[in-house]
Scaffold this motif. Structure first.
Motif, PDB file in Angstrom:
ATOM      1  N   UNK A  19       0.861  -1.181   0.000  1.00  0.00           N
ATOM      2  CA  UNK A  19       0.000   0.000   0.000  1.00  0.00           C
ATOM      3  C   UNK A  19       0.898   1.232   0.000  1.00  0.00           C
ATOM      4  N   UNK A  20       0.679   2.118  -0.967  1.00  0.00           N
ATOM      5  CA  UNK A  20       1.458   3.363  -1.005  1.00  0.00           C
ATOM      6  C   UNK A  20       0.654   4.460  -0.329  1.00  0.00           C
ATOM      7  N   UNK A  21       1.073   4.839   0.863  1.00  0.00           N
ATOM      8  CA  UNK A  21       0.393   5.958   1.524  1.00  0.00           C
ATOM      9  C   UNK A  21       0.933   7.250   0.931  1.00  0.00           C
ATOM     10  N   UNK A  22       0.035   8.222   0.660  1.00  0.00           N
ATOM     11  CA  UNK A  22       0.523   9.469   0.059  1.00  0.00           C
ATOM     12  C   UNK A  22       1.392  10.234   1.043  1.00  0.00           C
ATOM     13  N   UNK A  23       2.437  10.915   0.525  1.00  0.00           N
ATOM     14  CA  UNK A  23       3.241  11.803   1.377  1.00  0.00           C
ATOM     15  C   UNK A  23       2.321  12.913   1.869  1.00  0.00           C
ATOM     16  N   UNK A  24       2.423  13.245   3.145  1.00  0.00           N
ATOM     17  CA  UNK A  24       1.547  14.260   3.735  1.00  0.00           C
ATOM     18  C   UNK A  24       2.343  15.535   4.039  1.00  0.00           C
ATOM     19  N   UNK A  25       1.667  16.661   3.890  1.00  0.00           N
ATOM     20  CA  UNK A  25       2.323  17.967   4.080  1.00  0.00           C
ATOM     21  C   UNK A  25       1.553  18.834   5.062  1.00  0.00           C
ATOM     22  N   UNK A  26       2.322  19.452   5.990  1.00  0.00           N
ATOM     23  CA  UNK A  26       1.738  20.420   6.915  1.00  0.00           C
ATOM     24  C   UNK A  26       1.581  21.744   6.180  1.00  0.00           C
ATOM     25  N   UNK A  27       0.426  22.369   6.292  1.00  0.00           N
ATOM     26  CA  UNK A  27       0.257  23.741   5.800  1.00  0.00           C
ATOM     27  C   UNK A  27       0.389  24.673   6.996  1.00  0.00           C
ATOM     28  N   UNK A  28       1.309  25.650   6.854  1.00  0.00           N
ATOM     29  CA  UNK A  28       1.640  26.546   7.968  1.00  0.00           C
ATOM     30  C   UNK A  28       1.292  27.988   7.641  1.00  0.00           C
ATOM     31  N   UNK A  29       0.812  28.708   8.645  1.00  0.00           N
ATOM     32  CA  UNK A  29       0.662  30.160   8.537  1.00  0.00           C
ATOM     33  C   UNK A  29       1.819  30.796   9.285  1.00  0.00           C
ATOM     34  N   UNK A  69       0.376  25.333  12.519  1.00  0.00           N
ATOM     35  CA  UNK A  69      -0.179  24.382  11.541  1.00  0.00           C
ATOM     36  C   UNK A  69      -1.680  24.608  11.374  1.00  0.00           C
ATOM     37  N   UNK A  70      -2.101  24.749  10.112  1.00  0.00           N
ATOM     38  CA  UNK A  70      -3.532  24.876   9.798  1.00  0.00           C
ATOM     39  C   UNK A  70      -4.152  23.527   9.505  1.00  0.00           C
ATOM     40  N   UNK A  71      -3.333  22.582   8.999  1.00  0.00           N
ATOM     41  CA  UNK A  71      -3.856  21.268   8.647  1.00  0.00           C
ATOM     42  C   UNK A  71      -2.768  20.449   7.982  1.00  0.00           C
ATOM     43  N   UNK A  72      -3.032  19.150   7.799  1.00  0.00           N
ATOM     44  CA  UNK A  72      -2.072  18.239   7.154  1.00  0.00           C
ATOM     45  C   UNK A  72      -2.805  17.525   6.022  1.00  0.00           C
ATOM     46  N   UNK A  73      -2.235  17.610   4.808  1.00  0.00           N
ATOM     47  CA  UNK A  73      -2.935  17.141   3.607  1.00  0.00           C
ATOM     48  C   UNK A  73      -1.958  16.464   2.640  1.00  0.00           C
ATOM     49  N   UNK A  74      -2.501  15.663   1.699  1.00  0.00           N
ATOM     50  CA  UNK A  74      -1.661  15.172   0.596  1.00  0.00           C
ATOM     51  C   UNK A  74      -1.106  16.366  -0.187  1.00  0.00           C
ATOM     52  N   UNK A  75       0.005  16.137  -0.898  1.00  0.00           N
ATOM     53  CA  UNK A  75       0.759  17.229  -1.530  1.00  0.00           C
ATOM     54  C   UNK A  75      -0.085  18.210  -2.355  1.00  0.00           C
ATOM     55  N   UNK A  76      -0.894  17.668  -3.289  1.00  0.00           N
ATOM     56  CA  UNK A  76      -1.641  18.555  -4.197  1.00  0.00           C
ATOM     57  C   UNK A  76      -2.648  19.414  -3.466  1.00  0.00           C
ATOM     58  N   UNK A  77      -3.268  18.838  -2.441  1.00  0.00           N
ATOM     59  CA  UNK A  77      -4.262  19.597  -1.671  1.00  0.00           C
ATOM     60  C   UNK A  77      -3.555  20.687  -0.875  1.00  0.00           C
ATOM     61  N   UNK A  98       1.846  31.901   3.732  1.00  0.00           N
ATOM     62  CA  UNK A  98       1.395  30.529   3.977  1.00  0.00           C
ATOM     63  C   UNK A  98       2.381  29.620   3.258  1.00  0.00           C
ATOM     64  N   UNK A  99       2.813  28.560   3.925  1.00  0.00           N
ATOM     65  CA  UNK A  99       3.805  27.676   3.328  1.00  0.00           C
ATOM     66  C   UNK A  99       3.492  26.225   3.698  1.00  0.00           C
ATOM     67  N   UNK A 100       4.281  25.287   3.147  1.00  0.00           N
ATOM     68  CA  UNK A 100       4.047  23.871   3.464  1.00  0.00           C
ATOM     69  C   UNK A 100       5.366  23.146   3.662  1.00  0.00           C
ATOM     70  N   UNK A 101       5.333  22.093   4.466  1.00  0.00           N
ATOM     71  CA  UNK A 101       6.542  21.263   4.624  1.00  0.00           C
ATOM     72  C   UNK A 101       6.102  19.824   4.874  1.00  0.00           C
ATOM     73  N   UNK A 102       6.931  18.878   4.470  1.00  0.00           N
ATOM     74  CA  UNK A 102       6.543  17.478   4.597  1.00  0.00           C
ATOM     75  C   UNK A 102       6.337  17.123   6.080  1.00  0.00           C
ATOM     76  N   UNK A 103       5.227  16.421   6.332  1.00  0.00           N
ATOM     77  CA  UNK A 103       4.862  16.117   7.746  1.00  0.00           C
ATOM     78  C   UNK A 103       5.751  15.005   8.317  1.00  0.00           C
TER      79      UNK A 103
END
Ligand code: TYC
Length: 103
Positions: A19-29, A69-77, A98-103
């Motif tokens: 199973x390939x779990x998608x890489x998740x990214x934190x969205x930061x303010x 952190x505002x939320x954690x989402x798959x890369x495209x989202x 607003x920026x993102x970094x790998x969770x």
């Protein structure tokens, strides 16, 4: 091989589908001195589906700590959320980052 032993060895060698779990990214303010607290709360409600209470808590965390952190989402989202926040902020003439970094 007795029954119990055979059952165990069969289970132990059963191939598992990978199973390939998608890489998740934190969205930061990020904090700044110009964006109003009300506008940041609006952003968190509008783009991150936060309640007024949760949005206020996150906004104050960013205000005092510098980022949050505002939320954690798959890369495209995550990429889409970052763009939506930046575009909406510029449209309202706020420098909010607003920026993102790998969770
Ligand atoms: N520091 C801003 C102020 O005092 C409020 C603020 C909070 C701005 C969070 C940006 O991501 C932010 N008006």
């Amino acid at each position: 091989m007795d029954d119990q032993h055979e059952r165990e060895s069969r289970t132990a060698t059963k191939p598992r589908p990978k199973v390939q779990r998608p890489a998740m990214f934190k969205v930061l303010l990020l904090n700044d001195d110009y964006t109003t607290m009300e506008f940041v709360v609006e952003i968190l409600e509008k783009f991150f589906q936060k309640s007024l209470e949760e949005a206020t808590r996150i906004m104050l965390h960013v205000h005092y700590k510098g980022a949050g952190i505002c939320g954690i989402y798959p890369k495209e989202i995550a990429e889409t959320k970052v763009s939506l926040v930046i575009d909406y902020s510029r449209k309202h003439e706020f420098p909010l980052q607003c920026t993102m970094e790998e969770a």
